[in-house]
Scaffold this motif. Structure first.
Motif, PDB file in Angstrom:
ATOM      1  N   ASN A 116       0.274   0.541  -6.135  1.00 24.09           N
ATOM      2  CA  ASN A 116      -0.205   1.629  -6.993  1.00 24.09           C
ATOM      3  C   ASN A 116      -0.422   2.798  -6.083  1.00 24.09           C
ATOM      4  O   ASN A 116      -1.298   2.770  -5.242  1.00 24.09           O
ATOM      5  N   TYR A 117       0.381   3.841  -6.268  1.00 26.81           N
ATOM      6  CA  TYR A 117       0.400   4.976  -5.339  1.00 26.81           C
ATOM      7  C   TYR A 117      -0.997   5.249  -4.843  1.00 26.81           C
ATOM      8  O   TYR A 117      -1.878   5.620  -5.591  1.00 26.81           O
ATOM      9  N   SER A 118      -1.177   5.080  -3.574  1.00 27.83           N
ATOM     10  CA  SER A 118      -2.527   5.198  -3.047  1.00 27.83           C
ATOM     11  C   SER A 118      -2.740   6.582  -2.467  1.00 27.83           C
ATOM     12  O   SER A 118      -3.120   6.713  -1.326  1.00 27.83           O
ATOM     13  N   VAL A 131       2.557   2.265   5.314  1.00 31.70           N
ATOM     14  CA  VAL A 131       2.498   1.437   4.112  1.00 31.70           C
ATOM     15  C   VAL A 131       2.537   2.319   2.866  1.00 31.70           C
ATOM     16  O   VAL A 131       1.823   3.309   2.777  1.00 31.70           O
ATOM     17  N   ARG A 149       4.515  10.891   2.709  1.00 34.60           N
ATOM     18  CA  ARG A 149       3.396  10.708   3.643  1.00 34.60           C
ATOM     19  C   ARG A 149       3.729   9.611   4.665  1.00 34.60           C
ATOM     20  O   ARG A 149       3.477   9.769   5.855  1.00 34.60           O
ATOM     21  N   PHE A 182       1.732   1.655  -0.927  1.00 34.14           N
ATOM     22  CA  PHE A 182       1.135   0.594  -1.734  1.00 34.14           C
ATOM     23  C   PHE A 182       1.729   0.568  -3.136  1.00 34.14           C
ATOM     24  O   PHE A 182       2.333   1.526  -3.607  1.00 34.14           O
ATOM     25  N   LEU A 233      -4.832  10.085  -2.230  1.00 33.73           N
ATOM     26  CA  LEU A 233      -6.237  10.415  -2.395  1.00 33.73           C
ATOM     27  C   LEU A 233      -6.329  11.496  -3.478  1.00 33.73           C
ATOM     28  O   LEU A 233      -5.806  12.595  -3.301  1.00 33.73           O
ATOM     29  N   PRO A 234      -6.960  11.185  -4.608  1.00 32.12           N
ATOM     30  CA  PRO A 234      -6.843  12.061  -5.776  1.00 32.12           C
ATOM     31  C   PRO A 234      -7.554  13.406  -5.635  1.00 32.12           C
ATOM     32  O   PRO A 234      -7.310  14.295  -6.431  1.00 32.12           O
TER      33      PRO A 234
END
Ligand SMILES: Nc1ncnc2c1ncn2[C@@H]1O[C@H](COP(=O)(O)OP(=O)(O)O)[C@@H](O)[C@H]1O
Ligand SMILES: [Mg+2]
Lengths: 276, 292
Positions: free
Chosen positions: B88-90, B84, B153, B86, B92-93
Motif C-alpha cells: 500500500n503506497y507508503s 522498498v 522515491r 510497499f 507520507l501523506p
C-alpha cells in the motif's frame, strides 16, 4: 434559493431577536409584578431582595461603555474588562504552555514505549479524574502565591488531554510510515521529528484543543477562589456589588474569548491536518 | 558454487501461535540467488508468505532461520542499499509528491546541499512524468500517480536492490499497463536489480528474467525457478506474439491452479528446480537435464 449559509445566518438572527425580545419583555413584567405585591410580601422585604434581571438593553449599553474603554485602571476593584481578560489569558496561556511542554514529550515517551505506558498508566488514571480546583489548597500551601497557584491549577487541568492524546496519536502511527523511516535508515530522533510528529500532529492538536477549553473553564472558577484580578474575580466582584448587568456582560465576554481560543486552535489543526 | 549478488540461504520464518506452545511456519528451506541487474519476480497465492520473505530481504524483520547475503554482507537490518516499495503506497501523506522524494534523497545523501537534493528529486519525479503535480499531497493524487511517486522515491535513492511488493495490485488494468511500461524502460536504462512480488502472471512474464513459484502456505517452499527466455526489449502489446509466450504462461497458470498445493511435498532439495518452459516447448533439453 438562498445558500444554506445565508439562510442559517438569517435564522440565527431571528432567534437572537426573539430571545432578546422575550428577555426584554419578561424583565419589564417583573417590574410590573412588584407593584402588585401583598402587604405581607412588602413587609418581608421581598420586593427589595428580588433584584430584577436587567433587560438586554441595559446589558448592551453597559457593553458599549466597557468596550469603549476596556483598559482603564482605577484601583484594585475597578479595572477595565480588557485588563481583567488580559490577566486571565496570561494565566491560562502560561499554565497551558507549561503543560504542553511537559505533556507532549512525555506523551511521546508513553506512546513509543509500551513499558512506560504500563508503568505510568496507573498514576495517570488516578490523577486525571481529580477536579483541578481540588489541587488549589495544596497549591496555595506549597507555592504560597495566589497567582502561581492559579497557573498551577491551569497546568494540572490542561496536561491530561494533551498527554493522553499525544500518547494515543504516537502509538497509532501507521507501521507503514515507521517502516518508511526504517528503510531510509533514519535515526530515532529524526524518525520522531520527521515521521511520528507530523503523523500524530492532528491527534495531538485535538488534545490541545480540548485542553484549552478546559483551561478556560477552570480559570474562571480559580480566579473566583484566588481573587485579586482576572475575569473570574471580576464576575464575583460584580455579583458582590449586585451589578447584574456587569455580571451578564462578563459572562458573554467569557463565552466570546473561549470561542476565539477554540477557533485559533482549530485553524492550527486545519494547517497540519492531512488526508490519508 | 559461485556466489550471486544476492544470496538467500535456507530461510525460514516461524511465528508463535498465541496461547499455544507451537509455532506457525510460514515458509522454510527457501534458497535462491539474484544476479546483479537481474529482474526476479515471485508468484504465489495470497497468504503464502511473499511479503514475509520480502521483509526478511529488506531487513525489516529478522528471519527465524537462514541468512540473506547481499554483495558479500549479511543483511542484519534495513538499509538504504535496499529500496522498498510497499504494497500500500507508503507515501507520507503530509508531504507533497516532490517532498516525499526529497525525504528519501535527503536520507540517502545528508551532506548534499538543499539545491542539489531538490534538483536530483525533480529529475526522478520527471522520470515518472509527474512534474506537473509536484506540489500535490498524496491524498490529491490518483492511485497510479501515488505508486509512481513511490517508485520514483525508491529509484531516486539509487539502491543496489529494489524490492517491490505487489506494486500494481490496487491499480486498474489500464494504469497498471502504463506504469509497467515505464518500469520496463526505467529498469532497462538503469540496469537496476529488482525483486518483485506479484500475483499477475502476465506482469511477471513482461518484466522478469526469472520467476520463482511459491507453493501454498503454511510451510511454503519455492517449488520452481522458471526462466523467462524471451528477448528484450519486451513490449506489452507484442510480447504475447513471441513464440513460447503461451507455453510459458500455461506452465505458470498450471502451477498456480493445479500444482501449488502439492508442490510442497514434491520438492525435496533446498534449491528449486530450474525450468525453462519455452525451450521445453521448442524441443530443448528436459528440465531434469537443466537441473543436473
Ligand atoms: N507478524 C506475524 N505474526 C503471525 N503471523 C504472520 C505475521 N506476519 C505474517 N503472518 C502470516 O504469514 C502468512 C503469510 O503472510 P504474507 O507474507 O503477508 O502473505 P502474502 O504476502 O504472500 O500474501 C499469513 O498466513 C500471515 O497470517
Ligand atoms: Mg503480501
Amino acid at each position: 434559493m438562498m445558500s444554506l449559509n445565508i439562510r442559517a445566518a438569517v435564522l440565527s438572527l431571528v432567534f437572537l431577536v426573539a430571545a432578546l425580545g422575550m428577555w426584554e419583555v419578561s424583565s419589564e413584567a417583573d417590574v410590573v409584578a412588584q407593584e402588585n405585591l401583598t402587604e405581607y410580601e412588602l413587609l418581608m422585604g421581598t420586593n427589595v431582595q428580588k433584584a430584577r434581571v436587567p433587560p438586554p438593553s441595559d446589558v448592551i449599553v453597559r457593553a458599549w461603555q466597557e468596550l469603549s474603554d476596556p483598559f482603564y485602571d482605577a484601583g484594585p476593584n475597578d479595572k477595565g474588562i480588557g485588563i481583567q481578560l488580559g490577566y486571565s489569558l496570561y494565566r491560562v496561556l502560561t499554565g497551558y504552555l507549561m503543560a504542553a511542554m511537559v505533556a507532549i514529550p512525555l506523551g511521546f515517551l508513553i506512546g513509543m514505549s509500551p513499558l512506560m505506558y504500563r508503568a505510568l498508566n496507573p498514576y495517570i488514571q488516578v490523577l486525571r479524574p481529580i477536579s483541578p480546583l481540588a489541587w488549589m489548597p495544596l497549591a496555595l500551601f506549597i507555592i504560597k502565591d495566589a497567582e502561581a497557584s492559579a497557573i498551577f491549577v491551569i497546568f494540572i487541568c490542561s496536561i491530561w488531554p494533551m498527554l493522553l492524546n499525544t500518547a494515543f496519536g504516537v502509538a497509532g502511527v501507521r507501521s507503514d510510515w515507521v517502516n518508511v523511516a526504517r528503510t531510509h535508515q533514519l535515526s530515532q530522533l529524526r524518525t520522531a521529528f520527521t515521521v511520528i510528529l507530523p503523523a500524530a500532529a492532528p491527534t495531538i492538536l485535538t488534545g490541545m484543543r480540548i485542553s484549552i477549553g478546559i483551561a478556560w473553564l477552570v480559570i474562571v472558577a480559580a480566579e473566583m477562589l484566588v481573587g485579586g484580578t482576572g475575569i473570574g474575580y471580576y464576575v464575583w466582584n460584580e455579583w458582590n456589588n449586585l451589578d447584574l448587568t456587569s455580571v451578564i456582560f462578563s459572562i458573554l465576554m467569557i463565552g466570546l474569548v473561549g470561542m476565539l481560543l477554540d477557533l485559533g486552535l482549530s485553524a492550527l489543526t486545519r494547517l497540519i491536518q492531512y488526508q490519508e | 558454487m559461485k556466489k550471486r549478488f544476492l544470496q538467500v540461504e535456507n530461510l525460514a520464518q516461524r511465528f508463535p501461535i498465541a496461547g499455544r506452545n507451537k509455532s506457525l511456519t510460514v515458509f522454510e528451506d527457501i534458497s535462491f540467488g539474484i544476479e546483479r541487474g537481474e529482474f526476479v519476480c515471485i508468484i504465489g497465492h495470497s497468504g503464502c508468505g511473499k511479503s514475509t520473505i520480502m521483509n526478511a530481504l529488506s531487513g525489516l524483520d529478522a528471519p527465524t532461520e537462514g541468512v540473506v547475503i547481499m554483495d558479500g554482507k549479511e543483511v542484519s537490518g534495513p538499509s538504504l542499499d535496499r529500496g522498498v516499495v510497499f504494497q500500500n503506497y507508503s507515501l507520507l501523506p503530509w508531504l507533497s509528491a516532490l517532498d516525499n522524494i526529497i525525504f528519501g534523497v535527503r536520507a540517502r545523501w545528508p551532506k548534499w546541499s538543499r539545491q542539489k537534493i531538490r534538483e536530483h528529486s525533480h529529475e526522478y519525479l520527471h522520470m515518472v512524468g509527474l512534474q506537473e503535480v509536484e506540489h500535490r499531497k498524496p491524498g490529491q493524487l490518483s492511485g497510479g500517480m501515488r505508486q509512481r511517486v513511490s517508485i520514483a522515491r525508491a529509484f531516486a535513492t539509487q539502491p543496489k536492490l529494489l524490492l517491490l511488493d505487489e506494486p500494481f495490485g490496487a491499480l486498474d488494468a489500464l494504469t497498471r499497463g502504463v506504469i509497467q511500461d515505464e518500469l520496463v524502460s526505467i529498469c532497462a536504462s538503469t540496469a537496476q536489480t529488482v525483486f518483485m512480488i506479484t500475483h499477475d502472471v502476465d506482469e511477471a512474464i513482461l518484466l522478469a528474467d526469472r520467476i520463482l513459484l511459491m507453493s501454498n502456505g503454511p510451510e511454503a517452499v519455492i517449488a520452481e525457478d522458471v526462466v523467462v527466455d524471451l528477448p528484450r526489449p519486451r513490449k506489452r502489446g507484442t510480447v504475447i506474439n513471441q513464440p513460447g509466450y503461451y507455453s510459458l504462461r500455461n506452465h505458470l497458470l498450471d502451477f498456480l491452479v493445479n500444482r501449488s498445493e502439492a508442490a510442497r511435498t514434491a520438492t525435496t532439495s533446498a534449491a528449486p528446480a530450474i525450468i525453462n518452459p519455452i525451450r521445453e516447448a521448442s524441443g530443448g533439453p528436459l528440465p531434469h537435464a537443466v537441473n543436473a
